[in-house]
Design a protein around this motif. Structure first.
Motif, PDB file in Angstrom:
ATOM      1  N   PHE A 113     -37.861 -46.286   8.530  1.00 16.56           N
ATOM      2  CA  PHE A 113     -36.472 -46.610   8.810  1.00 16.56           C
ATOM      3  C   PHE A 113     -36.239 -48.111   8.616  1.00 16.56           C
ATOM      4  O   PHE A 113     -37.097 -48.940   8.951  1.00 16.56           O
ATOM      5  CB  PHE A 113     -36.111 -46.201  10.237  1.00 16.56           C
ATOM      6  CG  PHE A 113     -36.150 -44.714  10.440  1.00 16.56           C
ATOM      7  CD1 PHE A 113     -35.083 -43.920  10.070  1.00 16.56           C
ATOM      8  CD2 PHE A 113     -37.263 -44.105  11.010  1.00 16.56           C
ATOM      9  CE1 PHE A 113     -35.115 -42.551  10.254  1.00 16.56           C
ATOM     10  CE2 PHE A 113     -37.302 -42.736  11.196  1.00 16.56           C
ATOM     11  CZ  PHE A 113     -36.221 -41.963  10.810  1.00 16.56           C
TER      12      PHE A 113
ATOM     13  N   THR B 204     -30.307 -37.670  20.173  1.00 15.87           N
ATOM     14  CA  THR B 204     -30.918 -37.266  18.917  1.00 15.87           C
ATOM     15  C   THR B 204     -30.339 -35.931  18.479  1.00 15.87           C
ATOM     16  O   THR B 204     -29.518 -35.336  19.185  1.00 15.87           O
ATOM     17  CB  THR B 204     -32.457 -37.174  19.059  1.00 15.87           C
ATOM     18  OG1 THR B 204     -33.054 -37.064  17.758  1.00 15.87           O
ATOM     19  CG2 THR B 204     -32.870 -35.965  19.895  1.00 15.87           C
TER      20      THR B 204
ATOM     21  N   SER C  54     -35.406 -41.948  18.147  1.00 15.14           N
ATOM     22  CA  SER C  54     -34.031 -41.809  18.629  1.00 15.14           C
ATOM     23  C   SER C  54     -33.993 -41.119  19.987  1.00 15.14           C
ATOM     24  O   SER C  54     -33.200 -41.469  20.859  1.00 15.14           O
ATOM     25  CB  SER C  54     -33.191 -41.017  17.615  1.00 15.14           C
ATOM     26  OG  SER C  54     -33.705 -39.708  17.434  1.00 15.14           O
TER      27      SER C  54
ATOM     28  N   ARG D 114     -42.009 -53.237  14.213  1.00 10.72           N
ATOM     29  CA  ARG D 114     -42.599 -51.900  14.198  1.00 10.72           C
ATOM     30  C   ARG D 114     -43.672 -51.766  15.272  1.00 10.72           C
ATOM     31  O   ARG D 114     -43.751 -50.760  15.980  1.00 10.72           O
ATOM     32  CB  ARG D 114     -43.172 -51.615  12.810  1.00 10.72           C
ATOM     33  CG  ARG D 114     -43.149 -50.166  12.425  1.00 10.72           C
ATOM     34  CD  ARG D 114     -43.295 -49.920  10.940  1.00 10.72           C
ATOM     35  NE  ARG D 114     -44.391 -50.620  10.311  1.00 10.72           N
ATOM     36  CZ  ARG D 114     -44.253 -51.552   9.381  1.00 10.72           C
ATOM     37  NH1 ARG D 114     -43.037 -51.906   8.991  1.00 10.72           N
ATOM     38  NH2 ARG D 114     -45.301 -52.125   8.836  1.00 10.72           N
TER      39      ARG D 114
ATOM     40  N   ILE E 189     -31.553 -43.490  13.158  1.00  8.26           N
ATOM     41  CA  ILE E 189     -32.916 -42.972  13.328  1.00  8.26           C
ATOM     42  C   ILE E 189     -32.882 -41.606  14.008  1.00  8.26           C
ATOM     43  O   ILE E 189     -33.846 -41.185  14.643  1.00  8.26           O
ATOM     44  CB  ILE E 189     -33.785 -43.949  14.147  1.00  8.26           C
ATOM     45  CG1 ILE E 189     -33.150 -44.222  15.525  1.00  8.26           C
ATOM     46  CG2 ILE E 189     -34.013 -45.241  13.395  1.00  8.26           C
ATOM     47  CD1 ILE E 189     -34.038 -45.036  16.450  1.00  8.26           C
TER      48      ILE E 189
ATOM     49  N   LYS F 262     -39.529 -32.574  17.123  1.00 10.92           N
ATOM     50  CA  LYS F 262     -40.691 -33.426  16.855  1.00 10.92           C
ATOM     51  C   LYS F 262     -41.285 -33.971  18.154  1.00 10.92           C
ATOM     52  O   LYS F 262     -42.507 -34.039  18.303  1.00 10.92           O
ATOM     53  CB  LYS F 262     -40.287 -34.583  15.943  1.00 10.92           C
ATOM     54  CG  LYS F 262     -39.986 -34.174  14.513  1.00 10.92           C
ATOM     55  CD  LYS F 262     -39.436 -35.337  13.708  1.00 10.92           C
ATOM     56  CE  LYS F 262     -39.046 -34.919  12.302  1.00 10.92           C
ATOM     57  NZ  LYS F 262     -38.413 -36.033  11.549  1.00 10.92           N
TER      58      LYS F 262
ATOM     59  N   GLY G  84     -35.192 -34.563  16.082  1.00 16.36           N
ATOM     60  CA  GLY G  84     -35.820 -35.417  17.088  1.00 16.36           C
ATOM     61  C   GLY G  84     -36.321 -34.624  18.273  1.00 16.36           C
ATOM     62  O   GLY G  84     -37.420 -34.868  18.796  1.00 16.36           O
TER      63      GLY G  84
ATOM     64  N   THR H 138     -44.163 -40.161   4.643  1.00 20.51           N
ATOM     65  CA  THR H 138     -43.868 -41.128   5.693  1.00 20.51           C
ATOM     66  C   THR H 138     -42.415 -41.559   5.580  1.00 20.51           C
ATOM     67  O   THR H 138     -41.932 -41.872   4.492  1.00 20.51           O
ATOM     68  CB  THR H 138     -44.785 -42.355   5.559  1.00 20.51           C
ATOM     69  OG1 THR H 138     -46.137 -41.935   5.689  1.00 20.51           O
ATOM     70  CG2 THR H 138     -44.454 -43.379   6.641  1.00 20.51           C
ATOM     71  N   MET H 139     -41.706 -41.570   6.721  1.00 20.23           N
ATOM     72  CA  MET H 139     -40.338 -42.074   6.754  1.00 20.23           C
ATOM     73  C   MET H 139     -40.361 -43.482   7.336  1.00 20.23           C
ATOM     74  O   MET H 139     -40.887 -43.699   8.429  1.00 20.23           O
ATOM     75  CB  MET H 139     -39.450 -41.178   7.614  1.00 20.23           C
ATOM     76  CG  MET H 139     -39.260 -39.781   7.064  1.00 20.23           C
ATOM     77  SD  MET H 139     -38.226 -38.758   8.153  1.00 20.23           S
ATOM     78  CE  MET H 139     -36.649 -39.590   7.998  1.00 20.23           C
TER      79      MET H 139
ATOM     80  N   GLN I 295     -33.136 -38.620  13.126  1.00 19.47           N
ATOM     81  CA  GLN I 295     -34.062 -37.553  12.728  1.00 19.47           C
ATOM     82  C   GLN I 295     -35.479 -37.797  13.266  1.00 19.47           C
ATOM     83  O   GLN I 295     -36.412 -37.114  12.879  1.00 19.47           O
ATOM     84  CB  GLN I 295     -34.119 -37.464  11.193  1.00 19.47           C
ATOM     85  CG  GLN I 295     -32.802 -37.140  10.524  1.00 19.47           C
ATOM     86  CD  GLN I 295     -32.351 -35.716  10.779  1.00 19.47           C
ATOM     87  OE1 GLN I 295     -33.158 -34.792  10.851  1.00 19.47           O
ATOM     88  NE2 GLN I 295     -31.054 -35.524  10.924  1.00 19.47           N
ATOM     89  N   SER I 296     -35.618 -38.734  14.185  1.00 20.72           N
ATOM     90  CA  SER I 296     -36.947 -39.154  14.609  1.00 20.72           C
ATOM     91  C   SER I 296     -37.154 -39.056  16.112  1.00 20.72           C
ATOM     92  O   SER I 296     -36.209 -38.946  16.890  1.00 20.72           O
ATOM     93  CB  SER I 296     -37.186 -40.612  14.189  1.00 20.72           C
ATOM     94  OG  SER I 296     -36.394 -41.478  14.991  1.00 20.72           O
ATOM     95  N   ILE I 297     -38.424 -39.142  16.498  1.00 20.17           N
ATOM     96  CA  ILE I 297     -38.792 -39.207  17.906  1.00 20.17           C
ATOM     97  C   ILE I 297     -38.231 -40.482  18.545  1.00 20.17           C
ATOM     98  O   ILE I 297     -37.847 -40.488  19.716  1.00 20.17           O
ATOM     99  CB  ILE I 297     -40.328 -39.158  18.051  1.00 20.17           C
ATOM    100  CG1 ILE I 297     -40.844 -37.756  17.706  1.00 20.17           C
ATOM    101  CG2 ILE I 297     -40.773 -39.558  19.450  1.00 20.17           C
ATOM    102  CD1 ILE I 297     -42.348 -37.665  17.637  1.00 20.17           C
TER     103      ILE I 297
END
Length: 244
Positions: A6, A76, A69, A15, A63, A83, A80, A3-4, A65-67
């Motif tokens: 941020f 992204t 962003s 969140r 962020i 994913k 990103g 789990t990442m 590296q994530s959805i």
């Protein structure tokens, strides 16, 4: 699996609020995908739409590296992109996985019985291994240092040590069905298609199986003047669509 978390979303309330935003934005894409009938159309639409909506680059909240962003910042990197494409396709019933190399991330998609590469970042849709390697070769080899040694690799060379399962077979090329009315196979419907049908009727041209399927509006399995007339009506605007 890991789990990442941020730093921007360490607070539980923040969140949850962000989660609801993401669900709402994801649902908008899913609703648009539902307007298309085939998995091919849904997958192609999504790839093109994400490229239009999301810029390549690093956002303000670290962020990238994530959805999050992609959906919240509309900016992204390849992680990103891949994913988000994986999430939305799987939510629509289309089997998609993410592959990674030492410097890139992209997707593989299961469509019509075969696996193909999709790269949202570079706009590559349904590429086979050989087609992907040609793209990489056109961009040149990349060089980096791994465990103290200089290593050259292709952008889409899977980093296999990260996988505990066999990668899918992506060696097949995808043959896209022709447009209805496209007797020439050139990707458009125009007067050349009418001429080609007339030549085929006279025995001066031979249509492939795919070309014949594209113009067989009456289901008789052969080119005829009725089909040529139907295409002509479409070209001049007397009918709005063609269905083979």
């Amino acid at each position: 699996p890991y789990t990442m978390l941020f730093r921007s979303y360490q607070d539980g309330e923040a969140r949850q609020e962000t989660k609801q935003q993401l669900i709402s934005l994801e649902q908008e894409y899913l609703n648009q995908m539902a307007d298309y009938d085939s998995d091919y159309e849904k997958a192609e639409y999504l790839m093109k739409q994400l490229r239009q909506d999301i810029a390549f680059g690093y956002g303000e909240n670290n962020i990238d590296q994530s959805i999050a962003s992609a959906l919240l910042e509309h900016k992204t990197v390849c992680a990103g992109d891949s994913k988000l494409y994986e999430l939305l396709c799987n939510a629509s019933g289309i089997e998609v996985m993410t592959e990674i190399s030492l410097n890139h991330a992209w997707n593989v998609i299961h469509l019509e019985g075969n696996w193909y590469h999709v790269d949202v970042t570079y706009g590559l849709f349904l590429y086979s291994d050989s087609e992907l390697h040609e793209f990489d070769e056109s961009k040149g080899l990349y060089t980096t240092e791994v465990d103290g040694q200089e290593v050259s690799f292709y952008m889409h060379e899977p980093y296999g040590t990260l996988y505990s399962f066999a990668l899918p077979d992506t060696s097949q090329s995808y043959s896209k069905p022709l447009l209805a009315g496209d007797a020439t196979g050139d990707g458009s419907v125009d007067i050349l298609d009418v001429i080609t049908i007339n030549q085929a009727i006279l025995g001066k041209a031979t249509l492939t199986e795919e070309q014949l399927k594209a113009i067989d509006f009456n289901g008789n399995g052969k080119p005829d003047s009725e089909e040529a007339l139907t295409i002509m009506k479409y070209i001049v605007g007397l009918i709005s669509s063609l269905t083979a």
